[in-house]
Design an enzyme around this catalytic site. Sequence first.
Site, PDB file in Angstrom:
ATOM      1  N   TYR A 152      -2.856  -1.759  10.218  1.00 26.54           N
ATOM      2  CA  TYR A 152      -2.778  -1.956   8.773  1.00 26.54           C
ATOM      3  C   TYR A 152      -1.475  -1.371   8.234  1.00 26.54           C
ATOM      4  O   TYR A 152      -0.775  -2.003   7.434  1.00 26.54           O
ATOM      5  CB  TYR A 152      -3.980  -1.287   8.113  1.00 26.54           C
ATOM      6  N   SER A 183       0.866  -1.177   0.000  1.00 27.44           N
ATOM      7  CA  SER A 183       0.000   0.000   0.000  1.00 27.44           C
ATOM      8  C   SER A 183       0.898   1.219   0.000  1.00 27.44           C
ATOM      9  O   SER A 183       2.100   1.120   0.283  1.00 27.44           O
ATOM     10  CB  SER A 183      -0.870   0.006   1.265  1.00 27.44           C
TER      11      SER A 183
END
Length: 283
Positions: free
Chosen positions: A157, A143
């Site tokens: 995350y 990401s």
Amino acid sequence: MDIKNKGCVVTGAGSGIGRGIALALVDAGAQGVIIADVQLERAQAVCGEIEAMGGKALPFRCDVRRADSVEQLAEFAWRELGHVEILCNNAGVINTGAGFDTSDDDLRWQFEVNVYGVFNGCRAFGRRFLESDERAWICNTASHHAVGTPTKGVATYVATKHAVLGFSDAFRLEYGERIGFSVLCPGIINTELWDAGRNRPQELGSAFIGSEQNHSALQAYGMSPEMVGQLVASGIQQEEFLIWTHPYSSELVESRYTECRDSIQRQWPDGPQPFHKRTPSKV
């Protein structure tokens, strides 16, 4: 790396980015793609789409948290396709909330899927790739959170995606002469990631439905998964290590670089001293 006639495996391919990657690999000429997902019916649906395109795809239910499940996926892929050269470790989940409110189950769930899942895939397929005479490729989905933290409420995350980048970079150093590596660093994508809690296993907390506000934001601002898939296929073909979906991610990169550089210069204004030894690039 040329994708044409390659055997491919994509995890988390029953929807979202994984589906987009699988479609793009077939469009780029892959011989066949194994569609791996924890929801078999979704994997089967994507296989139907690929078959309608004239491509070959086979579904496989895989829980990437479990090393034995990923080993079974690898065995299935080689048995059904005859050969595999490309693996995309894409399965991922997210749980939002204030960092200090993260429960043990929240932490374990995200690390088991996002980090253990990537490691399980790299190890199971990587060992087999090393036994082959053909050059292989592994693309791990991270990401833009892997290089910076643009939003609050996603501490765990963020940590998992930093780990994905770290694993990929280390594996590149160890095995790069035989296996190519890419790290996908997407920004906001119109997927069901925010509803990943629908598949949360009972032993790691109850399943939950994602925020409707987040769904609306992704639909309004998110890039299409199909476009992301095309970017991944192109990145593999061009043998890029980092694959970006949004140019503004450079702001995160520059911010991290600037903070690191400035702190080093403040702490060591005269540069390296005689007692400093440079770390060798290879050991």
